[in-house]
Design a protein around this motif. Structure first.
Motif, mmCIF file in Angstrom:
data_model
loop_
_atom_site.group_PDB
_atom_site.id
_atom_site.type_symbol
_atom_site.label_atom_id
_atom_site.label_comp_id
_atom_site.label_asym_id
_atom_site.label_seq_id
_atom_site.Cartn_x
_atom_site.Cartn_y
_atom_site.Cartn_z
ATOM 1 N N UNK A 222 0.835 -1.196 0.000
ATOM 2 C CA UNK A 222 0.000 0.000 0.000
ATOM 3 C C UNK A 222 0.868 1.244 0.000
ATOM 4 N N UNK A 223 0.627 2.123 -0.950
ATOM 5 C CA UNK A 223 1.383 3.367 -1.035
ATOM 6 C C UNK A 223 0.867 4.357 0.000
ATOM 7 N N UNK A 224 1.764 5.123 0.626
ATOM 8 C CA UNK A 224 1.294 6.143 1.563
ATOM 9 C C UNK A 224 0.578 7.248 0.799
ATOM 10 N N UNK A 225 -0.230 8.061 1.494
ATOM 11 C CA UNK A 225 -0.878 9.182 0.804
ATOM 12 C C UNK A 225 0.172 10.063 0.137
ATOM 13 N N UNK A 226 -0.094 10.456 -1.091
ATOM 14 C CA UNK A 226 0.887 11.235 -1.841
ATOM 15 C C UNK A 226 0.584 12.722 -1.778
ATOM 16 N N UNK A 227 1.516 13.489 -1.249
ATOM 17 C CA UNK A 227 1.377 14.944 -1.241
ATOM 18 C C UNK A 227 1.656 15.473 -2.643
ATOM 19 N N UNK A 228 1.066 16.600 -2.959
ATOM 20 C CA UNK A 228 1.268 17.195 -4.282
ATOM 21 C C UNK A 228 2.038 18.511 -4.228
ATOM 22 N N UNK A 229 2.290 19.000 -3.016
ATOM 23 C CA UNK A 229 3.010 20.271 -2.887
ATOM 24 C C UNK A 229 3.765 20.301 -1.569
ATOM 25 N N UNK A 230 4.696 21.238 -1.459
ATOM 26 C CA UNK A 230 5.446 21.461 -0.231
ATOM 27 C C UNK A 230 5.174 22.876 0.262
ATOM 28 N N UNK A 231 5.061 23.026 1.554
ATOM 29 C CA UNK A 231 4.904 24.364 2.110
ATOM 30 C C UNK A 231 6.209 25.141 1.933
ATOM 31 N N UNK A 232 6.141 26.432 1.670
ATOM 32 C CA UNK A 232 7.367 27.216 1.519
ATOM 33 C C UNK A 232 8.120 27.326 2.836
ATOM 34 N N UNK A 233 9.413 27.484 2.758
ATOM 35 C CA UNK A 233 10.256 27.570 3.943
ATOM 36 C C UNK A 233 9.800 28.693 4.876
ATOM 37 N N UNK A 234 9.320 29.788 4.299
ATOM 38 C CA UNK A 234 8.896 30.935 5.106
ATOM 39 C C UNK A 234 7.770 30.582 6.074
ATOM 40 N N UNK A 235 6.998 29.561 5.769
ATOM 41 C CA UNK A 235 5.881 29.168 6.638
ATOM 42 C C UNK A 235 6.340 28.717 8.019
ATOM 43 N N UNK A 236 7.605 28.352 8.131
ATOM 44 C CA UNK A 236 8.107 27.797 9.387
ATOM 45 C C UNK A 236 8.846 28.831 10.239
ATOM 46 N N UNK A 237 9.006 30.037 9.710
ATOM 47 C CA UNK A 237 9.784 31.061 10.404
ATOM 48 C C UNK A 237 9.161 31.495 11.719
ATOM 49 N N UNK A 238 7.851 31.424 11.820
ATOM 50 C CA UNK A 238 7.165 31.892 13.021
ATOM 51 C C UNK A 238 7.160 30.868 14.156
ATOM 52 N N UNK A 239 7.683 29.681 13.901
ATOM 53 C CA UNK A 239 7.775 28.677 14.969
ATOM 54 C C UNK A 239 9.035 28.990 15.775
ATOM 55 N N UNK A 240 8.873 29.609 16.919
ATOM 56 C CA UNK A 240 10.008 30.120 17.684
ATOM 57 C C UNK A 240 10.792 29.021 18.392
ATOM 58 N N UNK A 241 10.089 28.010 18.862
ATOM 59 C CA UNK A 241 10.788 26.921 19.542
ATOM 60 C C UNK A 241 11.601 26.120 18.527
#
Length: 206
Positions: A28-47
């Motif tokens: 069984x194949x895992x669910x396939x993503x079709x896009x990646x979130x941009x790196x900038x989306x992670x900048x606000x995670x301070x920890x």
């Protein structure tokens, strides 16, 4: 060209006769993503650790995609297609990941995709070593494996970043040809996310 078409036709016949053998071994194949979130989306995670874990979860969309898992099989036999079916005809990893004597990878896989027959290709075509098997493992287990020099080909983190971001065989995952679904995003986006994960401490999911 005629000889090549003859080989392809012979392999198609072998695949047809072996279809019933492969049918009951589908993975069984895992669910396939079709896009990646941009790196900038992670900048606000301070920890730092939380950001690192979030980044690796995004990286995992590529790592756990069939384009990668098919060449990181749990056993000696690669898988193929989005459904990750056992490779037909039956082939095995062999020495150096290049197939068994008499049926080496380059017998069918050449420098580039041969779309008329649906045969993928790349100058470096081969299977990952057994110690780099990813199929059937959790993302956390794969993460630990990637970081372990005894199971990643002796690569440092900097070398891993370069491999993910620039290696041409890794890059094939975004240009698979035929009807294969490409890995999500682009290799550049994936490489940037992987580097950010490494720079944030390289934490692995539990």
């Amino acid at each position: 060209m005629i000889a090549r078409l003859a080989i392809v036709a012979a392999l198609a016949a072998l695949a047809a006769t072996g279809a019933s053998i492969a049918a009951d071994k589908d993975v069984a194949a895992p669910p396939m993503a079709t896009s990646l979130r941009p790196l900038a989306d992670f900048a606000d995670i301070k920890d730092r650790k939380a950001r690192s874990l979030a980044l690796f979860a995004e990286v995992g969309k590529v790592i756990q995609h069939p384009r990668c898992l098919n060449c990181h099989p749990a056993g000696e036999r690669p898988t193929q297609t989005d459904a990750m079916r056992p490779h037909m005809p039956l082939v095995v990893r062999g020495d150096g990941g290049m197939g068994a004597t008499g049926l080496r990878c380059m017998t069918c896989h050449h420098d580039k995709n041969f779309d008329p027959a649906g045969v993928p290709g790349n100058p470096k075509w081969l299977l990952a070593p057994e110690e780099m098997a990813w199929q059937g493992k959790s993302l956390g287990a794969i993460c630990a494996q990637i970081k372990d020099k005894s199971r990643n080909g002796g690569k440092s983190m900097a070398e891993l970043v370069h491999h993910m971001a620039e290696d041409e065989l890794v890059g094939w995952g975004w240009n698979p040809g035929a009807k294969r679904t490409p890995a999500p995003g682009t290799q550049a986006e994936f490489g940037a996310l992987f580097k950010a994960w490494a720079d944030s401490g390289g934490y692995c999911p539990a």
